[in-house]
Design a protein around this motif. Structure first.
Motif, mmCIF file in Angstrom:
data_model
loop_
_atom_site.group_PDB
_atom_site.id
_atom_site.type_symbol
_atom_site.label_atom_id
_atom_site.label_comp_id
_atom_site.label_asym_id
_atom_site.label_seq_id
_atom_site.Cartn_x
_atom_site.Cartn_y
_atom_site.Cartn_z
ATOM 1 N N ILE A 111 0.838 -1.209 0.000
ATOM 2 C CA ILE A 111 0.000 0.000 0.000
ATOM 3 C C ILE A 111 0.869 1.253 0.000
ATOM 4 N N VAL A 112 1.929 1.245 0.812
ATOM 5 C CA VAL A 112 2.838 2.398 0.847
ATOM 6 C C VAL A 112 3.488 2.610 -0.513
ATOM 7 N N GLN A 113 3.887 1.537 -1.141
ATOM 8 C CA GLN A 113 4.520 1.648 -2.456
ATOM 9 C C GLN A 113 3.557 2.226 -3.491
ATOM 10 N N LEU A 114 2.308 1.774 -3.480
ATOM 11 C CA LEU A 114 1.329 2.288 -4.442
ATOM 12 C C LEU A 114 1.015 3.757 -4.199
ATOM 13 N N LEU A 115 0.817 4.127 -2.950
ATOM 14 C CA LEU A 115 0.477 5.519 -2.649
ATOM 15 C C LEU A 115 1.637 6.462 -2.974
ATOM 16 N N TRP A 116 2.857 6.019 -2.720
ATOM 17 C CA TRP A 116 4.004 6.895 -2.993
ATOM 18 C C TRP A 116 4.230 7.052 -4.497
ATOM 19 N N ASN A 117 4.076 5.977 -5.247
ATOM 20 C CA ASN A 117 4.295 6.056 -6.694
ATOM 21 C C ASN A 117 3.158 6.773 -7.419
ATOM 22 N N ASN A 118 1.939 6.690 -6.883
ATOM 23 C CA ASN A 118 0.779 7.302 -7.550
ATOM 24 C C ASN A 118 0.358 8.614 -6.903
ATOM 25 N N ASN A 119 1.285 9.275 -6.264
ATOM 26 C CA ASN A 119 0.976 10.567 -5.653
ATOM 27 C C ASN A 119 0.690 11.596 -6.753
ATOM 28 N N PRO A 120 -0.502 12.219 -6.763
ATOM 29 C CA PRO A 120 -0.811 13.171 -7.846
ATOM 30 C C PRO A 120 0.040 14.433 -7.802
ATOM 31 N N ARG A 121 0.627 14.738 -6.658
ATOM 32 C CA ARG A 121 1.483 15.921 -6.580
ATOM 33 C C ARG A 121 2.860 15.682 -7.188
ATOM 34 N N HIS A 122 3.195 14.428 -7.407
ATOM 35 C CA HIS A 122 4.494 14.082 -8.001
ATOM 36 C C HIS A 122 4.245 13.107 -9.157
ATOM 37 N N PRO A 123 3.855 13.605 -10.306
ATOM 38 C CA PRO A 123 3.556 12.685 -11.431
ATOM 39 C C PRO A 123 4.786 11.974 -11.979
ATOM 40 N N ASP A 124 5.987 12.493 -11.704
ATOM 41 C CA ASP A 124 7.191 11.841 -12.223
ATOM 42 C C ASP A 124 7.458 10.497 -11.541
ATOM 43 N N ARG A 125 6.919 10.290 -10.338
ATOM 44 C CA ARG A 125 7.141 9.019 -9.646
ATOM 45 C C ARG A 125 6.435 7.862 -10.349
ATOM 46 N N LYS A 126 5.318 8.158 -10.987
ATOM 47 C CA LYS A 126 4.574 7.087 -11.654
ATOM 48 C C LYS A 126 5.368 6.505 -12.816
ATOM 49 N N GLU A 127 6.178 7.325 -13.446
ATOM 50 C CA GLU A 127 6.987 6.835 -14.564
ATOM 51 C C GLU A 127 8.125 5.940 -14.060
ATOM 52 N N LYS A 128 8.706 6.300 -12.917
ATOM 53 C CA LYS A 128 9.805 5.490 -12.378
ATOM 54 C C LYS A 128 9.289 4.200 -11.745
ATOM 55 N N ASN A 129 8.199 4.305 -10.956
ATOM 56 C CA ASN A 129 7.569 3.140 -10.316
ATOM 57 C C ASN A 129 8.607 2.332 -9.523
ATOM 58 N N LEU A 130 9.185 2.983 -8.534
ATOM 59 C CA LEU A 130 10.230 2.357 -7.732
ATOM 60 C C LEU A 130 9.644 1.340 -6.766
ATOM 61 N N HIS A 131 10.446 0.349 -6.453
ATOM 62 C CA HIS A 131 10.081 -0.589 -5.397
ATOM 63 C C HIS A 131 10.268 0.091 -4.045
ATOM 64 N N LEU A 132 9.601 -0.445 -3.039
ATOM 65 C CA LEU A 132 9.627 0.203 -1.729
ATOM 66 C C LEU A 132 11.052 0.329 -1.194
ATOM 67 N N PHE A 133 11.840 -0.725 -1.317
ATOM 68 C CA PHE A 133 13.177 -0.703 -0.735
ATOM 69 C C PHE A 133 14.181 0.045 -1.609
ATOM 70 N N ASN A 134 13.748 0.517 -2.777
ATOM 71 C CA ASN A 134 14.615 1.344 -3.613
ATOM 72 C C ASN A 134 14.322 2.835 -3.457
ATOM 73 N N MET A 135 13.332 3.170 -2.653
ATOM 74 C CA MET A 135 13.012 4.582 -2.427
ATOM 75 C C MET A 135 14.051 5.194 -1.498
ATOM 76 N N PRO A 136 14.467 6.417 -1.775
ATOM 77 C CA PRO A 136 15.550 7.006 -0.963
ATOM 78 C C PRO A 136 15.177 7.196 0.499
ATOM 79 N N TRP A 137 13.964 7.605 0.781
ATOM 80 C CA TRP A 137 13.589 7.834 2.183
ATOM 81 C C TRP A 137 13.474 6.515 2.954
ATOM 82 N N VAL A 138 13.130 5.427 2.248
ATOM 83 C CA VAL A 138 13.070 4.121 2.911
ATOM 84 C C VAL A 138 14.481 3.633 3.229
#
Length: 247
Positions: free
Chosen positions: A130-157
């Motif tokens: 759920i965290v991965q989906l919400l972070w990648n599909n955040n409407p305020r950051h449309p560039d994240r949807k193109e990258k579609n990072l895994h949870l453990f590849n996110m910098p803040w994680v």
């Protein structure tokens, strides 16, 4: 004089007694004719008046009808809420559920594929997904949807895991069902016991005693005493006018 008065009274009595006899005789002698000519019969005449249209009355009736229709439409329409008066329910429905519900649906479908609802030990973690989906599909950051990072590849994680690393196995894998149920029941009972007024008062006393042992200046410094009292009032629940805490 007395004789004249008696004569008049006798005459009046005689006239009254003869009057009804005359009327009865006249009624008995009267007979209706067998037929009457049309010229002698007065038939009722229906007087027809031409209705005159009053334009003012027509306009008033039309305005009343339109007003009733307008009031009915306003009663059926939902109440208007300005943007600066949005309620919490509107915000949750239009801002949160729009993104959360699709993420929950996709997580449930993923859990069915992994059979996470059947197996006790499963590699799939629903919260992480759920965290991965919400972070990648955040409407305020449309560039994240193109990258579609895994949870453990996110910098803040990665930064968070360096500070507080996860254990190799989650507790759901290590604890048996009986032990997990015991801990859940213990937590629930603890909550309801600590909610009681006498227990809360006793816990507050021990907190104050511990605070005074660590900070001995609290007895001599009124500022520290007020600071401790304010911290305790923020943690306590408000009471009613009788001094009882709400249940």
């Amino acid at each position: 004089m007395a004789g004249k008065a008696t004569d008049r009274k006798n005459k009046l009595k005689d006239s009254k007694s003869t009057a009804p006899n005359l009327t009865e005789a006249a009624l008995a002698a009267f007979t209706l004719p067998e037929s009457l000519s049309c010229s002698e019969v007065d038939f009722p005449v229906l007087i027809k008046r031409r209705a005159k249209a009053n334009w003012a009355e027509i306009v008033n009736e039309s305005n009343k009808l339109h007003q009733q229709i307008k009031e009915y439409a306003e009663a059926k329409a939902p109440p208007f809420k300005p943007a600066f008066l949005k309620t919490e329910c509107d915000y949750i429905e239009k801002e949160v559920f729009v993104h959360l519900i699709p993420a929950l649906v996709e997580t449930l479908n993923k859990a069915k594929l992994w059979e996470a609802l059947v197996r006790q030990k499963c590699f799939f973690n629903g919260i992480d997904h759920i965290v991965q989906l919400l972070w990648n599909n955040n409407p305020r950051h449309p560039d994240r949807k193109e990258k579609n990072l895994h949870l453990f590849n996110m910098p803040w994680v990665r930064a968070e895991l360096k500070i507080r690393p996860r254990p190799y196995y989650p507790k759901s894998w290590l604890w048996p069902e009986d032990y997990a149920a015991t801990l859940i029941q213990k937590t629930v009972r603890q909550y309801f016991v600590q909610k009681q007024e006498d227990v809360a008062e006793m816990r507050e006393f021990w907190k104050k005693l511990e605070y005074e042992s660590h900070v001995p200046e609290v007895e001599m410094n009124p500022f520290l005493a007020r600071l401790f009292a304010s911290s305790q009032t923020h943690t306590q629940k408000p009471k009613d006018h009788e001094g009882n805490a709400p249940k």
